[in-house]
Design an enzyme around this catalytic site. Structure first.
Site, PDB file in Angstrom:
ATOM      1  N   ALA A  58       4.623 -27.009 -58.907  1.00 45.04           N
ATOM      2  CA  ALA A  58       5.601 -27.646 -58.040  1.00 45.04           C
ATOM      3  C   ALA A  58       5.992 -28.999 -58.622  1.00 45.04           C
ATOM      4  O   ALA A  58       5.354 -29.475 -59.558  1.00 45.04           O
ATOM      5  CB  ALA A  58       5.026 -27.845 -56.638  1.00 45.04           C
ATOM      6  N   GLU A  62       2.082 -32.809 -54.023  1.00 46.65           N
ATOM      7  CA  GLU A  62       3.461 -33.268 -54.267  1.00 46.65           C
ATOM      8  C   GLU A  62       3.856 -34.345 -53.252  1.00 46.65           C
ATOM      9  O   GLU A  62       4.524 -35.316 -53.604  1.00 46.65           O
ATOM     10  CB  GLU A  62       4.453 -32.103 -54.224  1.00 46.65           C
ATOM     11  CG  GLU A  62       4.126 -30.939 -55.169  1.00 46.65           C
ATOM     12  CD  GLU A  62       3.819 -31.335 -56.596  1.00 46.65           C
ATOM     13  OE1 GLU A  62       4.340 -32.367 -57.066  1.00 46.65           O
ATOM     14  OE2 GLU A  62       3.022 -30.629 -57.256  1.00 46.65           O
TER      15      GLU A  62
END
Ligand code: TRP
Ligand code: ZN
Length: 912
Positions: free
Chosen positions: A269, A305
């Protein structure tokens, strides 16, 4: 031949060559007219010279063509600038000026998935590390930060959602069925954090309040029809927000935070400001299609993230050598997030065991991936000194060892001190692009206040020296004085490039080393140090009077403890307090004491693993010599004891009872003989399945999770213990277990139990039910790509799978090399996690590798070079394997048109 500078060539970038960019970039305006094959990008860059003297303006480029160029509104004549494949240079500029650049790009032809690309029917970007230069000419380096305004236009029906970083400013319809939106990101950011997404999606959203009462909109975008699989992702995001406020006092700084799932993605990600883009495998999860491991990976990656928003985005990296500044720190933060989530709501002892489970899993990952890296041709410090392709340095060392280096600072400063250090770091550097040294400086500022006369100067060597330190421990017990003296001595081999650097001298590390002492019957002993001034403090910080944190900062040091009448059993490196290898000569009986009763749950697991390692390595030798190979009593006794220890939570017990991985075992073997190792590991599993059949059956039957599926750690732990028991019993040929596996496969109401059963059937069932189950699974899940990835991976890693099976599966209509997840599920899984098949004597595995690296390299070099790394430790195998692996490497290296990504990996592998 040793030389002074082994890497002097045109492709190598050196940390020491860093130069600041001579201009500040005051504003960036980007305009995208989205089209599948012909997207027009207009960019307006406003620069101001930092110095009075004029300087060359250097803009980076890759695979793009210049369509128009203006300086302060005037078209530039071709002889007033220089243009190459990788750079546009406008000479001698000063003051303030505007550069306008137009490029035309073809997203549909982008198979690298760097820059702007198509996936399904949508557009996506990936810009870290150097993908932005594939969109437009730009100072594509992390220390050039700016404010971005982004205008997107495209077909409204095909792309109803047009997304970019920050806040939505306006949207309007255009003629010809097109529409246009404008986004503005109020925060300074480097180009690698830019993102755009266009397409049609399902949305799941929720408005939540930050702790200061600000409303923020959280959104998850995913493929049409997948909204029922994003509940867990949204809940994980919400938990991440709350956790970062509570543990670090860090609040979300935007009005809106978006996550978009995409099927074609090079890695896990990406933390683009306000618009995270995720591999769909780390977003989509529901009980039918995702395993417990998938659920926890989704939560961890969403956390990771999200946490980058402060550690990475608000404070970013000065240059890519500082990558661990954001990655090591953010991995540490996501590990702590998961540990806190796992321990939430439990009493102290249960919480300690839950945290130990997380620690065990993280340390296992480190040992399986980072330890070999740190001993091989790609060995590098967490802050590398040079690279050829930055994409090759998103490594286990930068990420996982980097997190260990942060964790050691947390251990040395304590939770409160570490938090003060983080606050200081943000006070100093919010909005800046900084270095690893800047981070340690902030920590050291706090450390020195509470530790007079001490500093982190020795500690900093973790950033500049590679290799895994060995800490050799010796213990002397003085029966007349009732004292115990522990002596710790460290050595770290020269590794990788250090070996060919002429005068490289390795210095001792600062190693926080947590220990305890147990009596021979397993009682924890109180630790009174003979002459200590720092004792009280380190006691408080490290788990009461039974654990003591030793700080080894020189080559060798000793510590003496008093009041110990009988020779104790040392419990060493509790909680894995440093990324080192411990050497101590425990007897098998001493390991058994630790494995059954060490009050530190991590060290208890570690002792069992050490015992099992001896057992399996012993049997490996016995098998090779053709002598009989039975299990030792003490080993069986420990395993039975832990199977029956009902006081332990099931998830923790499953870790205690799992045999060390083949990768971990291989680290203890010289030369590595994977086929014998796999045989021995299987023998131990089989024998243990037989020897403790009734205990395993008890675990199999006593750990059902009836009712609605929940991914919480308690029920996940029960499922993992149950499925572990199933595999041990089936390895031993237990008929009842066999029946139960077939029945569990049919009746499973969640993917964990379904895969648990299918895995056991595929690995241990030799009748025709095996192929039936494989076919049935495909039939059922053929329309879900993430589940079909599991189907490929399961077959790729099955014990008896060889290259013929892999080649058969490559011809399957569902296989494609172009989708990274699919390539990983079959090819990578076979080459990385099926040692027996990959290293088969005939060299067929190596030939498949050569073919696949080259095939992938012409599609996607970033993905190819990860596969290339499989051969890193070729020199550690037997002469016969070695020579075959070497010639495969040479074949790849000599291939014409090889990417620089793969070239760096194979030439470094061949250099050792
Ligand atoms: N920065 C990302 C993370 O660790 C990972 C990343 C780096 C990445 N480069 C990438 C992801 C390229 C996809 C493609 O969170
Ligand atoms: Zn990251």
């Amino acid at each position: 031949m040793p030389t002074d500078s082994p890497e002097k060539d045109n492709h190598t970038v050196y940390r020491k060559d860093y130069q600041p960019y001579p201009f500040s970039l005051d504003a960036v305006a980007l305009d995208f007219e989205l089209d599948e094959t012909r997207t027009v990008v207009n960019s307006t860059l406003t620069f101001t010279s930092k110095d009075a003297a004029p300087a060359d303006l250097v803009l980076n480029a890759e695979d793009i063509t210049l369509d128009a160029l203006h300086l302060n509104g005037q078209a530039l004549a071709a002889d007033t600038y220089t243009l190459s494949d990788t750079q546009l240079v406008i000479p001698q500029l000063s003051g303030s000026f505007k550069v306008q650049v137009r490029t035309v790009i073809d997203p549909s032809a982008n198979s690298l998935f760097m820059g702007l690309y198509k996936s399904g029917s949508g557009f996506f970007t990936q810009c870290e590390a150097e993908g932005f230069r594939r969109i437009t000419y730009f100072p594509d380096r992390p220390d050039v930060m700016s404010i971005y305004t982004v205008t997107l236009s495209g077909d409204k029906e095909k792309y109803p959602y047009l997304l970019s970083n920050g806040n939505l400013v306006s949207s309007q319809d255009l003629p010809d069925g097109r529409h246009q939106v404008v986004w503005h990101d109020p925060f300074h950011k480097p180009s690698y954090l830019f993102a755009l997404v266009a397409g049609d999606f399902d949305i799941r959203e929720k408005t939540v309040q930050t702790r200061n009462g600000r409303d923020v909109l959280l959104q998850i975008y995913s493929d049409k029809g997948s909204r029922d699989k994003t509940e867990w992702a949204l809940a994980s995001l919400e938990r991440s927000l709350v956790w970062d406020e509570k543990r670090f006092g860090l609040e979300l700084d935007l009005d809106r935070f978006m996550i978009v799932a995409v099927r074609d993605f090079n890695m896990g990600a990406m933390e683009n400001k306000g618009l995270n883009i995720f591999n769909a495998g780390y977003v989509l999860a529901d009980p039918d299609t995702a395993t417990d491991a998938n659920f926890s990976a989704v939560e961890a990656v969403i956390g990771h993230e999200y946490f980058h928003n402060w550690t990475g985005n608000r404070v970013t990296c000065r240059d890519w050598f500082q990558l661990s500044l954001k990655e090591g720190l953010t991995v540490f933060r996501d590990q702590e997030f998961t540990a806190d989530m796992m321990a939430a709501g439990l009493d102290d002892q249960a919480a300690a065991s839950a945290r130990a489970v997380k620690r065990i899993d993280d340390v296992s990952v480190l040992r399986a991936g980072q330890f070999p890296e740190d001993a091989g041709p790609m060995a590098h410090p967490i802050r590398p000194d040079s690279y050829e392709s930055i994409g090759n340095f998103y490594t286990a060392t930068v990420y996982e060892k980097g997190a260990e280096v942060i964790r050691m600072q947390h251990t040395l400063l304590g939770e409160a001190g570490f938090r003060d250090g983080m606050d200081e770091y943000f006070r100093r550097h919010d909005g800046q692009a900084v270095t690893c040294d800047d981070f340690v400086n902030a920590m050291e500022y706090v450390y020195e206040k509470s530790h007079p006369q001490r500093d982190l100067s020795v500690f900093r060597r973790w950033y500049s020296q590679a290799g895994t330190p060995r800490v050799k421990v010796t213990m002397q017990h003085d029966a007349s004085q009732h004292t115990v003296t522990l002596t710790l001595a460290q050595t770290t081999p020269l590794v990788g490039i250090e070996k060919i650097r002429k005068d490289f001298v390795k210095k001792p590390f600062h190693i926080p080393f947590a220990i305890g002492l147990l009596s021979a019957n397993g009682q924890a002993l109180a630790l009174h140090e003979a002459d200590a001034d720092t004792q009280d403090q380190s006691k408080q910080q490290n788990g009461g009077e039974h654990t003591r944190l030793l700080e080894l900062t020189a080559e060798q040091q000793s510590w003496t403890f008093t009041g110990i009448a009988d020779k104790p059993v040392p419990s060493l490196l509790r909680n894995f307090s440093a990324p080192v290898i411990v050497q101590y000569d425990w007897t098998a009986d001493e390991l058994a004491v630790l494995a059954k009763s060490d009050p530190n749950p991590f060290a208890r697991w570690e002792a069992g693993q050490a015992l099992a390692t001896r057992e399996i390595l012993g049997i490996t030798q016995a098998l090779k010599q053709g002598t009989s190979a039975g299990l030792s009593d003490v080993f069986v006794e420990v395993w039975k004891n832990n199977l029956l220890d009902a006081g332990l939570d099931a998830g923790y017990r499953a870790r205690l009872l799992t045999l060390p991985s083949e990768k971990f075992l291989a680290e203890h073997m010289d030369p590595i003989e994977p086929v014998w190792l796999a045989k021995a590991r299987h023998t131990v599993r089989e024998s243990l399945g037989l020897a403790a059949a009734s205990e395993w059956t008890g675990a199999l039957q006593g750990n059902d999770t009836p009712g609605e599926y929940r991914p919480d750690p308690i029920s996940a732990g029960r499922r993992s213990l149950k499925n572990l028991a199933l595999s041990f019993l089936m390895a031993a040929g237990d008929q009842a277990a066999c029946q139960q596996a077939l029945q569990q496969y049919q009746a499973a109401h969640n993917m964990t139990d379904c895969m648990g059963a299918l895995g056991a059937i595929v690995n241990y069932h030799h009748g025709d039910k095996r192929q039936e189950a494989i076919a049935d699974f495909y039939e059922k899940w053929q329309h879900n790509p993430l589940v079909i990835d599991k189907w490929f991976a399961l077959q790729a890693t099955a014990a008896d799978t060889r290259t013929d099976t892999i080649r058969g599966l490559m011809a399957h209509p569902a296989f494609s090399l172009r989708n990274p997840n699919r390539a990983r599920s079959l090819i990578f899984q076979f080459c990385m996690n099926n040692a027996e098949g990959f290293h088969s004597e005939d060299g067929a595995g190596y030939r498949l590798w050569t073919e696949m690296v080259l095939a992938l390299d012409s599609i996607n070099p970033e993905v190819a070079s990860r596969l290339a790394r499989v051969m890193d430790n070729w020199a550690r195998y037997t002469p016969a394997s070695k020579s075959q692996m070497k010639s495969s490497l040479e074949q790849v290296r000599n291939h014409e048109g090889l990417s620089s990504n793969v070239s760096e990996i194979v030439s470094k592998a061949l250099r050792i």
